[in-house]
Design an enzyme around this catalytic site. Structure first.
Site, PDB file in Angstrom:
ATOM      1  N   GLY A  14       0.778  -1.306   0.060  1.00  0.00           N
ATOM      2  CA  GLY A  14       0.023   0.133  -0.007  1.00  0.00           C
ATOM      3  C   GLY A  14       0.649   1.437  -0.105  1.00  0.00           C
ATOM      4  O   GLY A  14       0.165   2.403   0.272  1.00  0.00           O
ATOM      5  N   SER A  15       1.993   1.312  -0.351  1.00  0.00           N
ATOM      6  CA  SER A  15       2.939   2.595  -0.530  1.00  0.00           C
ATOM      7  C   SER A  15       2.131   3.550  -1.374  1.00  0.00           C
ATOM      8  O   SER A  15       2.163   4.628  -1.104  1.00  0.00           O
ATOM      9  CB  SER A  15       4.379   2.150  -0.759  1.00  0.00           C
ATOM     10  N   ASN A  16       1.546   3.021  -2.567  1.00  0.00           N
ATOM     11  CA  ASN A  16       1.018   3.810  -3.398  1.00  0.00           C
ATOM     12  C   ASN A  16      -0.467   4.366  -3.013  1.00  0.00           C
ATOM     13  O   ASN A  16      -0.681   5.632  -2.970  1.00  0.00           O
ATOM     14  CB  ASN A  16       0.850   3.219  -4.814  1.00  0.00           C
ATOM     15  N   ASN A 104      -5.312   1.680 -13.958  1.00  0.00           N
ATOM     16  CA  ASN A 104      -4.199   0.413 -13.150  1.00  0.00           C
ATOM     17  C   ASN A 104      -3.089   1.022 -13.415  1.00  0.00           C
ATOM     18  O   ASN A 104      -2.698   1.767 -14.428  1.00  0.00           O
ATOM     19  CB  ASN A 104      -4.499  -0.711 -14.017  1.00  0.00           C
ATOM     20  N   HIS A 106       0.852  -0.056 -13.511  1.00  0.00           N
ATOM     21  CA  HIS A 106       1.678  -1.374 -13.845  1.00  0.00           C
ATOM     22  C   HIS A 106       3.225  -0.866 -13.825  1.00  0.00           C
ATOM     23  O   HIS A 106       3.721  -0.053 -14.356  1.00  0.00           O
ATOM     24  CB  HIS A 106       1.233  -1.880 -15.238  1.00  0.00           C
TER      25      HIS A 106
HETATM   26  C1  GRF Z   1       3.329  -1.354  -7.438  1.00  0.00           C
HETATM   27  O1  GRF Z   1       4.691  -1.711  -7.936  1.00  0.00           O
HETATM   28  C2  GRF Z   1       2.687  -1.274  -8.481  1.00  0.00           C
HETATM   29  O2  GRF Z   1       3.098  -0.946  -9.788  1.00  0.00           O
HETATM   30  C3  GRF Z   1       1.997  -2.581  -8.966  1.00  0.00           C
HETATM   31  O3  GRF Z   1       1.925  -3.450  -7.385  1.00  0.00           O
HETATM   32  C4  GRF Z   1       2.697  -2.350  -6.660  1.00  0.00           C
HETATM   33  C5  GRF Z   1       2.000  -2.026  -5.495  1.00  0.00           C
HETATM   34  O4  GRF Z   1       2.970  -1.578  -4.553  1.00  0.00           O
HETATM   35  N1  GRF Z   1       0.788  -2.935  -9.566  1.00  0.00           N
HETATM   36  P1  GRF Z   1       2.234  -0.998  -3.045  1.00  0.00           P
HETATM   37  O5  GRF Z   1       1.439  -1.912  -2.483  1.00  0.00           O
HETATM   38  O6  GRF Z   1       1.915   0.302  -3.534  1.00  0.00           O
HETATM   39  O7  GRF Z   1       3.495  -0.745  -2.342  1.00  0.00           O
END
Ligand code: GRF
Length: 189
Positions: A14-16, A104, A106
């Site tokens: 969940g860093s994003n 999404n 990627h």
């Molecule tokens: C990210 O690298 C994204 O590109 C991929 O999954 C990863 C998710 O990372 N689809 P996080 O959970 O947001 O840390």
């Protein structure tokens, strides 16, 4: 003007998700209303809760049930969906209901290193094995074809022959942290 209500779907760290929530915390245009995960122990859930965002966990049957998902999304007035590391395939009824309203992230330069089985570390290992000189991130619309929707934005970084798959992942991750929230903002403002 009311803010666009978004839901973030995520399966893991969940860093994003955290980065997006923080980015829009004081936004006039976007509000993160809901975080959905398919894993009850995913670290993303704690991150979202700590930031005051409602979380929901759905199992496979629930995710694929229109009578579960659509009322849930309506309840939070979700107008736009961000998939940020969400592993299950999105059911067609959601793809159709959120046509050009679901994106999404990627971790490669699609169409390279996309498709079934290409997620997380598998992507970065394949990039390493192919001896690529660059990699990057792609944001694309979600369609019924896995990783196949039209590309909205790509950001790239250079690789050196010494880079391990972990190094590649770290470089690509930096791009995600820097650019993903801005792409969402541009789409929604
Ligand atoms: C990210 O690298 C994204 O590109 C991929 O999954 C990863 C998710 O990372 N689809 P996080 O959970 O947001 O840390």
């Amino acid at each position: 003007m009311s803010r666009v209500s978004i839901a973030i779907f995520a399966s893991g760290t969940g860093s994003n998700c955290e980065n997006i929530i923080r980015y829009f915390q004081s936004s006039n245009t976007v509000c993160t209303s809901l975080v959905v995960s398919n894993k009850s122990d995913a670290p993303v859930l704690d991150k979202a809760r700590r930031l005051g965002v409602t979380t929901k966990v759905v199992n496979k049957a629930e995710l694929n049930d229109e009578q579960v998902m659509m009322p849930m999304l309506r309840e939070y007035n979700v107008q736009f969906i961000v998939l940020a590391g969400f592993l299950p395939i999105i059911p067609d009824f959601m793809v159709n209901a959120f046509d050009h309203r679901m994106i999404n992230l990627h971790p490669s330069l699609l169409p390279k290193f996309g498709g079934k089985g290409m997620w997380g570390h598998h992507v970065h290992e394949a990039v390493k094995a192919a001896g690529e000189k660059e990699t990057g991130m792609t944001v694309h619309w979600v369609t019924p074809v896995c990783d196949g929707g039209d590309i909205i934005a790509q950001f790239r970084c250079q690789l050196s022959p010494d880079d391990t798959a972990d190094d590649i992942a770290a470089k690509e991750h930096q791009l995600e942290m820097r650019h993903f929230p801005e792409v969402i903002e541009q789409l929604l403002s």
